[in-house]
Write a protein that holds these residues in place. Structure first.
Motif, PDB file in Angstrom:
ATOM      1  N   TRP A 209      -9.142  23.165  20.984  1.00 43.73           N
ATOM      2  CA  TRP A 209      -7.973  23.955  20.567  1.00 43.73           C
ATOM      3  C   TRP A 209      -8.057  24.285  19.076  1.00 43.73           C
ATOM      4  N   PHE A 210      -8.461  23.299  18.281  1.00 41.22           N
ATOM      5  CA  PHE A 210      -8.625  23.548  16.847  1.00 41.22           C
ATOM      6  C   PHE A 210      -9.668  24.638  16.611  1.00 41.22           C
ATOM      7  N   CYS A 211     -10.792  24.539  17.327  1.00 41.97           N
ATOM      8  CA  CYS A 211     -11.849  25.531  17.156  1.00 41.97           C
ATOM      9  C   CYS A 211     -11.368  26.923  17.550  1.00 41.97           C
TER      10      CYS A 211
ATOM     11  N   ILE B 265     -15.219  29.151  24.442  1.00 37.99           N
ATOM     12  CA  ILE B 265     -14.507  27.876  24.421  1.00 37.99           C
ATOM     13  C   ILE B 265     -13.451  27.845  25.519  1.00 37.99           C
ATOM     14  N   TRP B 266     -12.719  28.950  25.685  1.00 40.53           N
ATOM     15  CA  TRP B 266     -11.723  29.008  26.750  1.00 40.53           C
ATOM     16  C   TRP B 266     -12.384  28.785  28.114  1.00 40.53           C
ATOM     17  N   ALA B 267     -13.542  29.411  28.310  1.00 35.42           N
ATOM     18  CA  ALA B 267     -14.241  29.262  29.589  1.00 35.42           C
ATOM     19  C   ALA B 267     -14.630  27.804  29.821  1.00 35.42           C
ATOM     20  N   THR B 268     -15.108  27.144  28.757  1.00 35.04           N
ATOM     21  CA  THR B 268     -15.462  25.728  28.881  1.00 35.04           C
ATOM     22  C   THR B 268     -14.239  24.876  29.200  1.00 35.04           C
ATOM     23  N   LEU B 269     -13.120  25.179  28.541  1.00 41.77           N
ATOM     24  CA  LEU B 269     -11.894  24.423  28.786  1.00 41.77           C
ATOM     25  C   LEU B 269     -11.454  24.543  30.241  1.00 41.77           C
ATOM     26  N   PHE B 270     -11.394  25.776  30.744  1.00 42.79           N
ATOM     27  CA  PHE B 270     -10.943  25.976  32.124  1.00 42.79           C
ATOM     28  C   PHE B 270     -11.915  25.347  33.122  1.00 42.79           C
ATOM     29  N   ALA B 271     -13.193  25.375  32.786  1.00 46.58           N
ATOM     30  CA  ALA B 271     -14.183  24.799  33.696  1.00 46.58           C
ATOM     31  C   ALA B 271     -14.052  23.284  33.794  1.00 46.58           C
ATOM     32  N   THR B 272     -13.531  22.648  32.748  1.00 40.36           N
ATOM     33  CA  THR B 272     -13.438  21.180  32.742  1.00 40.36           C
ATOM     34  C   THR B 272     -12.071  20.658  33.145  1.00 40.36           C
ATOM     35  N   ILE B 273     -11.113  21.528  33.396  1.00 38.00           N
ATOM     36  CA  ILE B 273      -9.788  21.068  33.825  1.00 38.00           C
ATOM     37  C   ILE B 273      -9.857  20.208  35.092  1.00 38.00           C
ATOM     38  N   PRO B 274     -10.713  20.544  36.075  1.00 38.76           N
ATOM     39  CA  PRO B 274     -10.784  19.681  37.276  1.00 38.76           C
ATOM     40  C   PRO B 274     -11.194  18.238  36.985  1.00 38.76           C
TER      41      PRO B 274
ATOM     42  N   SER C 181     -21.035  20.196  23.846  1.00 36.63           N
ATOM     43  CA  SER C 181     -21.083  21.609  24.239  1.00 36.63           C
ATOM     44  C   SER C 181     -20.185  22.467  23.356  1.00 36.63           C
ATOM     45  N   ILE C 182     -18.998  21.940  23.026  1.00 36.81           N
ATOM     46  CA  ILE C 182     -18.131  22.670  22.108  1.00 36.81           C
ATOM     47  C   ILE C 182     -18.830  22.850  20.765  1.00 36.81           C
ATOM     48  N   GLY C 183     -19.506  21.778  20.321  1.00 39.34           N
ATOM     49  CA  GLY C 183     -20.233  21.873  19.060  1.00 39.34           C
ATOM     50  C   GLY C 183     -21.332  22.908  19.115  1.00 39.34           C
ATOM     51  N   VAL C 184     -22.093  22.926  20.242  1.00 39.71           N
ATOM     52  CA  VAL C 184     -23.183  23.895  20.375  1.00 39.71           C
ATOM     53  C   VAL C 184     -22.641  25.317  20.388  1.00 39.71           C
ATOM     54  N   ILE C 185     -21.509  25.530  21.052  1.00 41.54           N
ATOM     55  CA  ILE C 185     -20.926  26.875  21.112  1.00 41.54           C
ATOM     56  C   ILE C 185     -20.463  27.345  19.741  1.00 41.54           C
ATOM     57  N   THR C 186     -19.826  26.426  19.019  1.00 42.19           N
ATOM     58  CA  THR C 186     -19.226  26.831  17.734  1.00 42.19           C
ATOM     59  C   THR C 186     -20.218  26.810  16.579  1.00 42.19           C
ATOM     60  N   LEU C 187     -21.375  26.152  16.773  1.00 45.38           N
ATOM     61  CA  LEU C 187     -22.309  25.963  15.669  1.00 45.38           C
ATOM     62  C   LEU C 187     -22.737  27.264  14.997  1.00 45.38           C
TER      63      LEU C 187
END
Length: 635
Positions: free
Chosen positions: A263-265, A277-286, A311-317
């Motif tokens: 969320w911060f990112c 990041i949104w896609a990663t978040l929704f994918a991990t909700i389950p 993964s968040i780090g790799v995306i935002t790097l």
């Protein structure tokens, strides 16, 4: 994202190397169920880990014995079994004691030393029905004996991983107790550090209500809760939380920290990165769904927290690297924090998957460091926001200062309160008294500083008019309607209320005397060699304020009172052939409302024939007074 791939590759290589090193640092001192510590010096006999090959009876079957490393999870879920290690201690005095620290393990364990039970966490069982899981740790002291046989009965039917994850520590009782106190103090410090972050950002969020502060608040809270349920598990032991609830808190807080970090990112980074990041978040909700099931089911997914944070780090790097390159506020701090987070997550994941090492997690510490870096970045953003707020405040103050030159302070306050400009001044019809002031024959005066004289004279008259201003009562001596170069129009009693107990007519006459006195003071000050007189006309009539429907909304007055005041001042030319003093001409209605003492100083003129007041055909009489010299001299 291509430019960031070499960086990610280097971080992964470093993490693999550190993982192997961390696993090899715990040298297998124990060999085939035996550990010889007799060679250890007295001062080195403190906090020694009992690691290496322990004898293990699968399902407590003496005929099914293997040697397993401690600590390490079982290669496959044996269910339950018995660990045994024979330890030879260094030489100590017979009356000395030995300390043992039995750490928290995965599910249920009972420890015995030389056949005597010294600690039990839960109840090991041979099935899920007979096992009672427990999460605890204990420090015990035993009398010195040169040889110890330590047995651990372990079962794991309520957790996905079986076996052990932390080493038993042994040493001289006092030395080990000191080390344990230091370890617990550091753990408490690391637990309360994110609590401090949480309280700080919670307070700041109440003030700012920004997504960045809220995300840091949630991330700090989740990290503090998780840190309280791993390693020393201080809060868990204090609250005596049940096994199932503790496992759910440990699991849920890990993913909550992940979501808050993401969320911060999202709030900080550019829009190009946000969809990923949104896609990663929704994918991990389950991944929250397993919390509804038993700990044995969802505990197998804990390592995914490290994978997701990485993964968040790799995306935002790449976006952070670009932001740092262009020196965006706080980007370098976040980039550093993300790098450490990726490294720690990769190390923990590698140790868990390839080496079955699930103790000494680096991720919580890296997360604390990451929160610290986010705090520094947030501080830079807050500094930039405060600079912008200060600049905006300075611009706003300047705007109000300039605005105060054209509208009254009470109008500014009302506008600040949310009212429209058109609501800050009265627009209804109301009777008032109007003064028309004019310097006689100003165009024929000869003086090198004539313009300055006229401006100063009018300015000081208007200062007199604005005296006794009260923003709350919306009152003042008078209201300037218009400046005319060598004169002005002003009203008494409307739109600003009369601040005195005198009638509007009495106040208007008193102000007129002061205007004349002010003019004479300026005549003396500027050194005129010829007399300078003024004409004053005072009339009463209906007035009404208004704002234009189009264009600039400038407040103005109109009404019969304004017209009559200018007409009565103009009667000076009909009554007096030549100016021999300052003239004050009153409408009959104004004269009648004066006090008797003031009326005595005025002369009357009957209006008939050609001597009429324009726009006031019904007027029968007007009243005048000539002031020949300074009021200070005739007072």
């Amino acid at each position: 994202m291509a430019p960031a791939l070499p960086i990610v590759a280097k971080l992964l290589m470093i993490s693999m190397a550190l993982s192997v090193m961390s696993c090899r640092m715990n040298t297998n001192l124990a060999r085939k169920g035996t550990l010889d510590l007799s060679h250890v010096s007295r001062d080195k006999f403190r906090s020694l880990p009992l690691v290496g090959e322990w004898q293990f009876q699968i399902r407590n079957d003496p005929n099914n014995t293997v040697f397993l490393s401690w600590p390490k999870t079982w290669p496959e879920n044996y269910g339950y079994g018995k660990y045994t290690l024979r330890v030879t201690l260094p030489a100590l005095h017979a009356n000395e004691t030995v300390g043992l620290h039995f750490p928290l393990q995965i599910s249920a364990v009972r420890y015995e030393v030389n056949g005597r039970i010294v600690a039990a966490f839960g109840t090991p069982g041979t099935s899920v029905e007979t096992e009672i899981p427990g999460r605890n740790a204990k420090f015990v002291s035993i009398p010195y004996s040169p040889n110890l046989e330590i047995s651990a009965y372990v079962s794991s039917y309520h957790h996905a991983r079986g076996g052990t994850i932390r080493p038993i520590l042994i040493g001289h009782e006092q030395a080990l107790a000191e080390d344990r106190f230091s370890s617990q103090t550091m753990d408490a410090l690391l637990t309360f550090t994110p609590i401090g972050f949480f309280l700080f950002y919670l307070g700041r969020w109440f003030l700012s209500r920004t997504p960045i502060d809220l995300s840091l608040t949630v991330a700090s809270l989740a990290l503090s809760v998780r840190k309280s349920f791993v390693d020393e598990r201080s809060l868990e032991r204090v609250l005596n939380v049940s096994y199932d609830l503790a496992m759910r808190i440990e699991y849920g807080s890990a993913f909550l920290h992940y979501y808050a970090t993401a969320w911060f990112c999202i709030a900080y980074l550019s829009w190009k990165c946000r969809p990923l990041i949104w896609a990663t978040l929704f994918a991990t909700i389950p991944l929250f769904i397993p919390l509804l099931f038993s700990p044995k089911f969802f505990s197998s997914l804990l390592y995914l927290n490290q994978i997701m944070l990485s993964s968040i780090g790799v995306i935002t790097l790449p976006y952070l690297a670009r932001a740092a390159k262009y020196r965006e506020k706080g980007a370098s701090y976040i980039l550093f924090g993300v790098g450490v987070q990726i490294l720690a997550g990769a190390i923990d994941t590698t140790r868990g998957i390839f080496f079955h090492q699930f103790s000494g997690y680096l991720t919580p510490y890296a997360s604390i460091f990451f929160i610290g870096m986010l705090s520094l970045a947030s501080g830079r953003l807050e500094k930039r926001r405060m600079v912008k707020l200060r600049e905006e405040s300075e611009r706003l103050i300047h705007s109000y200062q300039q605005l105060s030159k054209i509208i009254f302070p009470h109008q500014i306050e009302m506008i600040r309160g949310g009212m429209n400009l058109e609501e800050t001044m009265p627009t209804q019809k109301q009777e008032g008294v109007v003064i028309a002031f004019d310097i006689v024959g100003s165009s024929r005066l000869h003086h090198p500083r004539l313009k300055e004289f006229l401006e100063a004279s009018i300015h000081d008259c208007l200062d007199i008019l604005s005296e006794n201003y009260d923003s709350k009562a919306m009152a003042s001596n008078g209201y300037r309607i218009k400046e005319l170069g060598d004169g002005f129009l002003c009203s008494i009693g409307y739109p600003l209320a009369n601040p005195t107990e005198e009638s509007n007519s009495d106040l208007a006459l008193k102000l007129s005397y002061r205007f004349i006195e002010n003019l004479e003071d300026h005549v003396v000050h500027y050194g005129f060699n010829e007399p300078v007189y003024c004409g004053v006309g005072i009339a009463k009539g209906e007035l009404q304020g208004y704002y234009p429907k189009t264009g600039t909304k400038e407040y103005d007055l109109f009404g019969r009172g304004i017209v009559l005041a200018t007409r009565y001042e103009a009667m000076r030319k009909k009554i007096f052939a030549k100016a021999t003093g300052h003239s004050i001409i009153l409408q009959s209605e104004v004269y009648q409302s004066l006090s008797s003492s003031e009326q005595e100083s005025f002369n009357s003129v009957c209006l008939s024939g050609n001597l009429k007041v324009r726009n006031d055909d019904g007027a029968q009489t007007l009243y005048y007074r000539l002031v020949h010299t300074s009021l200070k001299k005739i007072a």
